[in-house]
Design an enzyme around this catalytic site. Structure first.
Site, PDB file in Angstrom:
ATOM      1  N   ASP A 196     -52.078  38.971  -9.737  1.00 36.67           N
ATOM      2  CA  ASP A 196     -51.170  38.424  -9.341  1.00 36.67           C
ATOM      3  C   ASP A 196     -50.398  39.116  -7.972  1.00 36.67           C
ATOM      4  O   ASP A 196     -51.006  39.027  -6.815  1.00 36.67           O
ATOM      5  CB  ASP A 196     -50.040  38.022 -10.594  1.00 36.67           C
ATOM      6  CG  ASP A 196     -48.625  37.583  -9.608  1.00 36.67           C
ATOM      7  OD1 ASP A 196     -47.934  37.983  -9.766  1.00 36.67           O
ATOM      8  OD2 ASP A 196     -48.589  35.879 -10.165  1.00 36.67           O
ATOM      9  N   TYR A 230     -40.433  37.566  -4.601  1.00 31.62           N
ATOM     10  CA  TYR A 230     -41.242  36.273  -4.149  1.00 31.62           C
ATOM     11  C   TYR A 230     -40.083  36.121  -3.257  1.00 31.62           C
ATOM     12  O   TYR A 230     -40.151  35.622  -1.309  1.00 31.62           O
ATOM     13  CB  TYR A 230     -40.820  35.421  -5.386  1.00 31.62           C
ATOM     14  CG  TYR A 230     -41.270  35.080  -6.315  1.00 31.62           C
ATOM     15  CD1 TYR A 230     -41.241  36.252  -7.449  1.00 31.62           C
ATOM     16  CD2 TYR A 230     -42.437  34.053  -6.604  1.00 31.62           C
ATOM     17  CE1 TYR A 230     -42.482  36.255  -8.431  1.00 31.62           C
ATOM     18  CE2 TYR A 230     -43.354  34.022  -7.878  1.00 31.62           C
ATOM     19  CZ  TYR A 230     -43.204  35.731  -8.320  1.00 31.62           C
ATOM     20  OH  TYR A 230     -44.373  34.506  -9.360  1.00 31.62           O
ATOM     21  N   HIS A 234     -55.018  33.438 -15.611  1.00 32.94           N
ATOM     22  CA  HIS A 234     -54.687  34.145 -15.020  1.00 32.94           C
ATOM     23  C   HIS A 234     -54.189  35.660 -15.491  1.00 32.94           C
ATOM     24  O   HIS A 234     -53.193  36.663 -14.372  1.00 32.94           O
ATOM     25  CB  HIS A 234     -52.909  33.806 -14.067  1.00 32.94           C
ATOM     26  CG  HIS A 234     -52.308  34.204 -13.779  1.00 32.94           C
ATOM     27  ND1 HIS A 234     -52.641  34.447 -11.836  1.00 32.94           N
ATOM     28  CD2 HIS A 234     -50.783  34.826 -13.465  1.00 32.94           C
ATOM     29  CE1 HIS A 234     -51.980  34.739 -11.610  1.00 32.94           C
ATOM     30  NE2 HIS A 234     -50.609  35.420 -11.786  1.00 32.94           N
TER      31      HIS A 234
END
Lengths: 401, 397
Positions: free
Chosen positions: A182, A316, A369
């Site tokens: 990630d 982000y 993931h």
């Protein structure tokens, strides 16, 4: 190496009470007939989890287990332009000879946390005889878990990399290797590029972000890519990437543009936070059989995190506004890729030729993931293969006595 | 004379108590230093509004005022493939001779309250000024309308509801006005039900398809110099694309997921909506009461706040190509400088039979709220004596 400051998770009773009172006041929405997972997390799932969280889930038990299994500490790390932040981490040395230091960066994985090291920790530090061992440091990056959150704008992946690197040095690990997924994939890439080969000796990741070869600047590679047929796994993976683009990136768009706005919801509503996180725990894994307790412990870490759930989403935003710089991080150290079928992004192998000195690429049949959680034995297997005797990155770290 | 079922907003005490208890337990996030509005709604704003909502804001007073000013009703409307839904609407006839029926359609995060200021101006204008009979519905899933129960209730179904409501009220000929989703919906109404029933369409959110799909249009676009207003508008449109559409994409892909937050957290709902009330308006001096009444309508809505966002999803998955809904009736555009989307005029030539285009110096996305006199003026100009759409509706005696 300076002395370590032990840390025990000990959420105050007042926090547990507030959560309980909020859960009791949960107001749930309606749902369309036969919606399934089309519109987001199904109502039945959220109802069940909220009820369990309210009535049966035992945080104190989960907290005690985490404290028992994961040796945790905190340390002040100074970051250029950002003051000193108090960083939470897991640290376990191995007794096996030839063990090498490994920095595990999933503690910043969203919606993951330091908890993701739980299953692989014993495998890495206490392997079978004659198997490569590791001293493991799982860093909880600023804004996640029990680490202090950044206070100023601009704390992006490069700053996260600086924290990881400085932590390793402060623990006396002058040479180390990294593993990331990630956001950790990007962060460990930056670590490998900026601090290797002097300190960061090798890089392993299970999330392979790549760019296609440029049709002009990299003409031969581009040609090679155009003429190489895609494998079944590559095709399925790329279809998955497209699906993510089409229907799975709402959270990404909001967090990379208005993390504060969504942050009010995530900080204030347990059900809202639960749905936001759980959507990814289910859709990003390979039919992993989550138990309600697992899910709630995972989400509770976010709920009870030191800075609250809002700070985690800012990475982000910071990444988006710093995007133009990241392309220049070239990795010159030994690199290993692990491909899991349910990972979010899948690039064709032909794109990876120039990503670094790739010494190992493993294709798996199972896992998504959250590889370290779903298929820990597969991820650990790849690390042992890469760094163990006979492996392509064996001996990169000069072993200390 | 059509029988109507009157409706009064009367939120139960239990709902007010639940809201109060939740507000008291609000847990706020941290905030970075010196962020202003960059990362989203500032903490100081949310704190202030939550505190006032909890201590001081009077919903029952706001409710009484809405009931006094807006004559409201409900009516069951059957929608193809979707069953029957109870639709909430505002309806006020004008006493002025020559008044024409107009349906006003809101969007997201709008609601029926947006008709509040223009209603008296449209129904009771000065002497010798065009008057209107006004119908302002709450779209299914918004305000006090029932929410759809089945998948697939998109803009076309919304259009069907609007049209059937007008017919049910005896308005066999009428005109439409809409912004935001209301623009798309009134466009579809005009395209599907005009010229037989719908005689004209007016909008303040002009959303044309990109001209690239039509070479002639594209060439014309390329060679026509842009006005300053068009240039500013395109820059704003691009900025919206870059930093303002997170909510859009989440609601268009996972409306249920974000819905849990919006239904459960007053502070969360407040921030989600207030971000748009602030950033999409032209320095409109919102009072805390205005903001909280607007958001309370969402909080207390019949189906809860989650259903409203599903329209984005249904629009995305709709298999109907909306660009084929071209309007053949008289069309009027009003351009407000802070509107979120602003295409060059050459892109929108083909949306309808444009008979009026007005460029304004003031106003944003919520024109009927921010600059009601300007919007009403455009409607009077378009439909009044001497106007380009005068006399289209056969007025009943």
């Amino acid at each position: 190496m300076t002395a370590e400051t032990p840390f025990t998770i000990a959420i105050p009773d007042s926090e547990l009470e507030l959560l309980q009172r909020k859960l009791e006041l949960t107001r749930l929405p309606d749902e369309l007939e036969d919606a399934g997972w089309d519109y987001g997390v199904p109502l039945a799932d959220v109802r069940r989890l909220v009820d369990h969280w309210k009535s049966n889930y035992d945080w104190r038990k989960a907290e005690a287990e985490l404290n028992a299994e994961l040796p945790q500490f905190t340390r002040d790390i100074e970051v250029d332009g950002h003051d000193t932040l108090n960083v939470h981490y897991v640290h376990k040395k191995s007794d096996a000879s030839g063990a090498i230091p490994l920095l595990f960066v999933h503690g910043c994985k969203w919606p993951g946390s330091f908890i993701e090291v739980r299953k692989i920790l014993p495998m890495l530090t206490s392997p079978p005889e004659d198997t490569q061992a590791f001293h493991v440091v799982a860093v909880g990056l600023p804004g996640y878990g029990f680490s202090e959150a950044p206070h100023k704008k601009g704390f992006g992946p490069a700053q996260m990399a600086e924290v990881g690197h400085k932590l390793m040095l402060s623990l006396g690990y002058d040479q180390y290797v990294t593993q990331g997924g990630d956001w950790g994939a990007l962060i460990t890439r930056i670590i490998a590029a900026r601090y290797g080969p002097t300190h960061a000796k090798a890089w392993h990741t299970n999330v392979v972000f790549l760019r296609p070869p440029h049709p002009i600047w990299n003409f031969l590679r581009f040609l090679q890519y155009m003429v190489t047929p895609l494998s079944q796994a590559e095709r399925r993976g790329m279809a998955r990437s497209l699906e993510f683009q089409e229907t799975g990136r709402g959270y990404y768009m909001e967090q990379s543009t208005k993390p504060q706005t969504i942050g009010y919801s995530l900080a204030d509503s347990p059900a809202g936070l639960l749905a936001w996180v759980y959507e990814k725990l289910v859709t990003w894994t390979d039919s992993y059989p989550w138990t309600d307790d697992e899910v709630l412990t995972w989400v509770s870490i976010y709920w009870f995190s030191r800075a609250g759930p809002t700070s985690a989403g800012r990475l982000y935003y910071e990444n988006r506004v710093s995007m133009e710089e990241l392309v220049k991080y070239n990795v010159r150290v030994h690199t290993g890729f692990s491909y899991f079928p349910k990972e979010l992004i899948r690039a064709p192998k032909a794109w990876s030729r120039d990503a670094g000195k790739i010494v190992q690429e493993v294709e798996h049949e199972k896992g998504g993931h959250f590889a370290a959680w779903e298929v820990p034995e597969l991820l650990v297997g790849d690390l042992r293969k890469m760094f163990g005797k006979g492996g392509p990155a064996h001996g990169v770290v000069e072993a200390k006595i | 004379m059509i029988a109507e079922t009157p409706f009064t907003i009367a939120i139960p005490d239990s709902e007010l108590e639940l809201l109060q208890r939740k507000l008291q337990l609000t847990r706020f996030p941290d905030e970075l230093e010196d962020v202003g509005w960059e990362y989203g709604v500032p903490l100081a704003d949310v704190r202030r509004l939550v505190d006032y909502w909890k201590d001081g804001y009077d919903w029952q007073k706001a409710e009484a005022a809405l009931n006094a000013e807006l004559p409201q009703f409900t009516r069951n409307i059957e929608v193809d493939g979707q069953g029957t839904l109870s639709v909430h609407y505002v309806h006020k006839k004008s006493d002025v001779p020559g008044a024409i029926p107009l349906i006003f359609v809101h969007g997201w995060p709008g609601n029926f309250i947006e008709v509040r200021k223009i209603l008296p101006m449209l129904t009771v204008p000065p002497k010798d000024t065009q008057a209107f009979h006004v119908v302002a519905l709450s779209l299914p899933g918004y305000g006090f309308s029932e929410a759809p129960h089945r998948k697939g209730f998109g803009p076309i179904q919304m259009a069907e509801v609007g049209h059937k409501l007008m017919l049910a009220l005896g308005y066999t000929q009428y005109v439409t006005q809409g912004g935001d989703w209301g623009s798309i919906i009134t466009q579809i109404i005009a395209a599907m039900y005009g010229p037989k029933h719908v005689k004209a369409w007016h909008t303040n959110t002009v959303i044309p398809p990109h001209p690239i799909w039509n070479l002639g249009r594209y060439l014309r676009y390329m060679v026509t110099p842009l006005s300053q207003a068009e240039r500013d508008g395109m820059e704003r449109s691009l900025e919206f694309q870059k930093t303002g559409q997170g909510y859009f994409i989440e609601q268009a892909t996972k409306p249920q997921t974000i819905g849990y937050s919006l239904t459960d957290s007053p502070a969360g709902l407040l921030a989600w909506i207030y971000e748009k009330l602030f950033t999409l308006t032209d320095s409109y001096p919102w009072t805390d009461d205005e903001i909280l009444t607007w958001i309370s309508i969402y909080w207390f809505s019949r189906a809860g706040p989650t259903s409203a966002g599903r329209l984005y999803y249904e629009n995305r998955v709709s298999t109907k190509d909306l660009s084929r809904y071209s309007v053949r009736v008289h069309t009027g555009f009003s351009y407000f400088p802070q509107e979120v989307i602003r295409p060059p005029k050459t892109w929108s030539r083909y949306l309808g039979k444009i008979v009026q285009e007005v460029e304004h110096e003031k106003g944003g996305h919520f024109a009927a709220w921010e600059v009601p006199e300007l919007l009403v003026d455009d409607l009077r100009k378009m439909f009044g004596k001497g106007g380009p759409a005068y006399g289209l509706v056969q007025v009943k005696a």
